[in-house]
Motif scaffolding. Structure first.
Motif, PDB file in Angstrom:
ATOM      1  N   PRO A 281       0.805  -1.222   0.000  1.00  0.00           N
ATOM      2  CA  PRO A 281       0.000   0.000   0.000  1.00  0.00           C
ATOM      3  C   PRO A 281       0.839   1.275   0.000  1.00  0.00           C
ATOM      4  O   PRO A 281       0.404   2.295  -0.540  1.00  0.00           O
ATOM      5  CB  PRO A 281      -0.848  -0.110   1.265  1.00  0.00           C
ATOM      6  CG  PRO A 281      -0.195  -1.121   2.109  1.00  0.00           C
ATOM      7  CD  PRO A 281       0.556  -2.024   1.188  1.00  0.00           C
ATOM      8  N   VAL A 282       2.048   1.216   0.569  1.00  0.00           N
ATOM      9  CA  VAL A 282       2.929   2.388   0.526  1.00  0.00           C
ATOM     10  C   VAL A 282       3.321   2.683  -0.910  1.00  0.00           C
ATOM     11  O   VAL A 282       3.277   3.843  -1.350  1.00  0.00           O
ATOM     12  CB  VAL A 282       4.167   2.178   1.427  1.00  0.00           C
ATOM     13  CG1 VAL A 282       5.202   3.259   1.189  1.00  0.00           C
ATOM     14  CG2 VAL A 282       3.757   2.133   2.887  1.00  0.00           C
ATOM     15  N   LEU A 283       3.690   1.645  -1.662  1.00  0.00           N
ATOM     16  CA  LEU A 283       4.034   1.853  -3.070  1.00  0.00           C
ATOM     17  C   LEU A 283       2.847   2.371  -3.873  1.00  0.00           C
ATOM     18  O   LEU A 283       3.001   3.238  -4.734  1.00  0.00           O
ATOM     19  CB  LEU A 283       4.557   0.557  -3.686  1.00  0.00           C
ATOM     20  CG  LEU A 283       5.982   0.176  -3.304  1.00  0.00           C
ATOM     21  CD1 LEU A 283       6.312  -1.221  -3.802  1.00  0.00           C
ATOM     22  CD2 LEU A 283       6.968   1.178  -3.866  1.00  0.00           C
ATOM     23  N   LEU A 284       1.663   1.863  -3.574  1.00  0.00           N
ATOM     24  CA  LEU A 284       0.460   2.352  -4.263  1.00  0.00           C
ATOM     25  C   LEU A 284       0.250   3.839  -3.995  1.00  0.00           C
ATOM     26  O   LEU A 284      -0.037   4.616  -4.913  1.00  0.00           O
ATOM     27  CB  LEU A 284      -0.773   1.554  -3.817  1.00  0.00           C
ATOM     28  CG  LEU A 284      -2.097   1.974  -4.429  1.00  0.00           C
ATOM     29  CD1 LEU A 284      -2.096   1.744  -5.936  1.00  0.00           C
ATOM     30  CD2 LEU A 284      -3.243   1.228  -3.775  1.00  0.00           C
ATOM     31  N   ALA A 285       0.416   4.244  -2.740  1.00  0.00           N
ATOM     32  CA  ALA A 285       0.236   5.657  -2.389  1.00  0.00           C
ATOM     33  C   ALA A 285       1.311   6.532  -3.037  1.00  0.00           C
ATOM     34  O   ALA A 285       1.016   7.632  -3.514  1.00  0.00           O
ATOM     35  CB  ALA A 285       0.246   5.826  -0.874  1.00  0.00           C
TER      36      ALA A 285
ATOM     37  N   VAL B  27       8.906   6.856 -12.080  1.00  0.00           N
ATOM     38  CA  VAL B  27       9.889   6.093 -11.304  1.00  0.00           C
ATOM     39  C   VAL B  27       9.226   5.185 -10.259  1.00  0.00           C
ATOM     40  O   VAL B  27       9.590   4.012 -10.163  1.00  0.00           O
ATOM     41  CB  VAL B  27      10.941   7.040 -10.675  1.00  0.00           C
ATOM     42  CG1 VAL B  27      11.805   6.305  -9.680  1.00  0.00           C
ATOM     43  CG2 VAL B  27      11.787   7.664 -11.765  1.00  0.00           C
ATOM     44  N   PRO B  28       8.251   5.655  -9.474  1.00  0.00           N
ATOM     45  CA  PRO B  28       7.606   4.724  -8.530  1.00  0.00           C
ATOM     46  C   PRO B  28       6.895   3.564  -9.220  1.00  0.00           C
ATOM     47  O   PRO B  28       6.815   2.467  -8.663  1.00  0.00           O
ATOM     48  CB  PRO B  28       6.607   5.594  -7.780  1.00  0.00           C
ATOM     49  CG  PRO B  28       7.122   6.965  -7.896  1.00  0.00           C
ATOM     50  CD  PRO B  28       7.799   7.033  -9.233  1.00  0.00           C
ATOM     51  N   MET B  29       6.393   3.769 -10.435  1.00  0.00           N
ATOM     52  CA  MET B  29       5.778   2.662 -11.160  1.00  0.00           C
ATOM     53  C   MET B  29       6.812   1.606 -11.512  1.00  0.00           C
ATOM     54  O   MET B  29       6.549   0.408 -11.424  1.00  0.00           O
ATOM     55  CB  MET B  29       5.098   3.170 -12.436  1.00  0.00           C
ATOM     56  CG  MET B  29       3.856   3.965 -12.188  1.00  0.00           C
ATOM     57  SD  MET B  29       3.147   4.453 -13.746  1.00  0.00           S
ATOM     58  CE  MET B  29       2.239   5.894 -13.259  1.00  0.00           C
ATOM     59  N   ILE B  30       8.000   2.055 -11.900  1.00  0.00           N
ATOM     60  CA  ILE B  30       9.074   1.117 -12.207  1.00  0.00           C
ATOM     61  C   ILE B  30       9.495   0.379 -10.945  1.00  0.00           C
ATOM     62  O   ILE B  30       9.705  -0.837 -10.963  1.00  0.00           O
ATOM     63  CB  ILE B  30      10.259   1.855 -12.856  1.00  0.00           C
ATOM     64  CG1 ILE B  30       9.834   2.421 -14.219  1.00  0.00           C
ATOM     65  CG2 ILE B  30      11.487   0.950 -12.980  1.00  0.00           C
ATOM     66  CD1 ILE B  30      10.817   3.372 -14.827  1.00  0.00           C
ATOM     67  N   TRP B  31       9.618   1.091  -9.824  1.00  0.00           N
ATOM     68  CA  TRP B  31       9.958   0.441  -8.560  1.00  0.00           C
ATOM     69  C   TRP B  31       8.925  -0.607  -8.182  1.00  0.00           C
ATOM     70  O   TRP B  31       9.258  -1.671  -7.710  1.00  0.00           O
ATOM     71  CB  TRP B  31      10.050   1.456  -7.430  1.00  0.00           C
ATOM     72  CG  TRP B  31      11.227   2.379  -7.480  1.00  0.00           C
ATOM     73  CD1 TRP B  31      12.359   2.240  -8.236  1.00  0.00           C
ATOM     74  CD2 TRP B  31      11.368   3.580  -6.748  1.00  0.00           C
ATOM     75  NE1 TRP B  31      13.194   3.288  -8.008  1.00  0.00           N
ATOM     76  CE2 TRP B  31      12.612   4.137  -7.092  1.00  0.00           C
ATOM     77  CE3 TRP B  31      10.575   4.252  -5.837  1.00  0.00           C
ATOM     78  CZ2 TRP B  31      13.088   5.315  -6.544  1.00  0.00           C
ATOM     79  CZ3 TRP B  31      11.033   5.429  -5.283  1.00  0.00           C
ATOM     80  CH2 TRP B  31      12.279   5.956  -5.639  1.00  0.00           C
ATOM     81  N   SER B  32       7.661  -0.274  -8.387  1.00  0.00           N
ATOM     82  CA  SER B  32       6.580  -1.195  -8.014  1.00  0.00           C
ATOM     83  C   SER B  32       6.598  -2.446  -8.881  1.00  0.00           C
ATOM     84  O   SER B  32       6.230  -3.522  -8.422  1.00  0.00           O
ATOM     85  CB  SER B  32       5.224  -0.508  -8.150  1.00  0.00           C
ATOM     86  OG  SER B  32       5.153   0.596  -7.286  1.00  0.00           O
ATOM     87  N   ALA B  33       7.008  -2.305 -10.111  1.00  0.00           N
ATOM     88  CA  ALA B  33       7.000  -3.445 -11.027  1.00  0.00           C
ATOM     89  C   ALA B  33       8.150  -4.412 -10.764  1.00  0.00           C
ATOM     90  O   ALA B  33       8.087  -5.564 -11.143  1.00  0.00           O
ATOM     91  CB  ALA B  33       7.071  -2.950 -12.467  1.00  0.00           C
ATOM     92  N   GLU B  34       9.186  -3.919 -10.112  1.00  0.00           N
ATOM     93  CA  GLU B  34      10.358  -4.780  -9.884  1.00  0.00           C
ATOM     94  C   GLU B  34      10.197  -5.624  -8.715  1.00  0.00           C
ATOM     95  O   GLU B  34       9.789  -5.988  -7.889  1.00  0.00           O
ATOM     96  CB  GLU B  34      11.608  -3.939  -9.741  1.00  0.00           C
ATOM     97  CG  GLU B  34      11.985  -3.299 -11.043  1.00  0.00           C
ATOM     98  CD  GLU B  34      13.272  -2.514 -10.950  1.00  0.00           C
ATOM     99  OE1 GLU B  34      13.907  -2.493  -9.895  1.00  0.00           O
ATOM    100  OE2 GLU B  34      13.649  -1.919 -11.946  1.00  0.00           O
TER     101      GLU B  34
END
Length: 81
Positions: free
Chosen positions: A47-51, A74-81
């Motif tokens: 949920p932190v990454l979603l926010a 950048v956060p989308m790329i982090w979330s995908a990894e």
């Protein structure tokens, strides 16, 4: 002035969903008896990454500035990894 109103609005919903999910996990984690702190921390990271993705998206779609585009992608790329 918000440049892309509906995209910005839907991104606010992502931030809200992340906050609600985080609060729910914290409140219920004692009942779930998640095995080990590492698993709980990994569960809280979602949920932190979603926010964070939502905040970057709000900034980008609200302003359409190049530096905000980086905060969106950048956060989308982090979330995908």
């Amino acid at each position: 002035l918000v440049v892309e109103f509906w995209n910005t609005w839907s991104s606010f919903l992502m931030v809200y969903a992340g906050a609600i999910s985080f609060a729910s996990i914290v409140a219920c984690s004692a009942k779930w008896r998640v095995r080990g702190e590492k698993n709980r921390d990994m569960l809280l990271a979602l949920p932190v990454l979603l926010a964070v993705v939502g905040v970057g998206s709000v900034l980008f779609h609200g302003t359409l500035q190049r530096w905000c585009q980086t905060l969106d992608e950048v956060p989308m790329i982090w979330s995908a990894e």
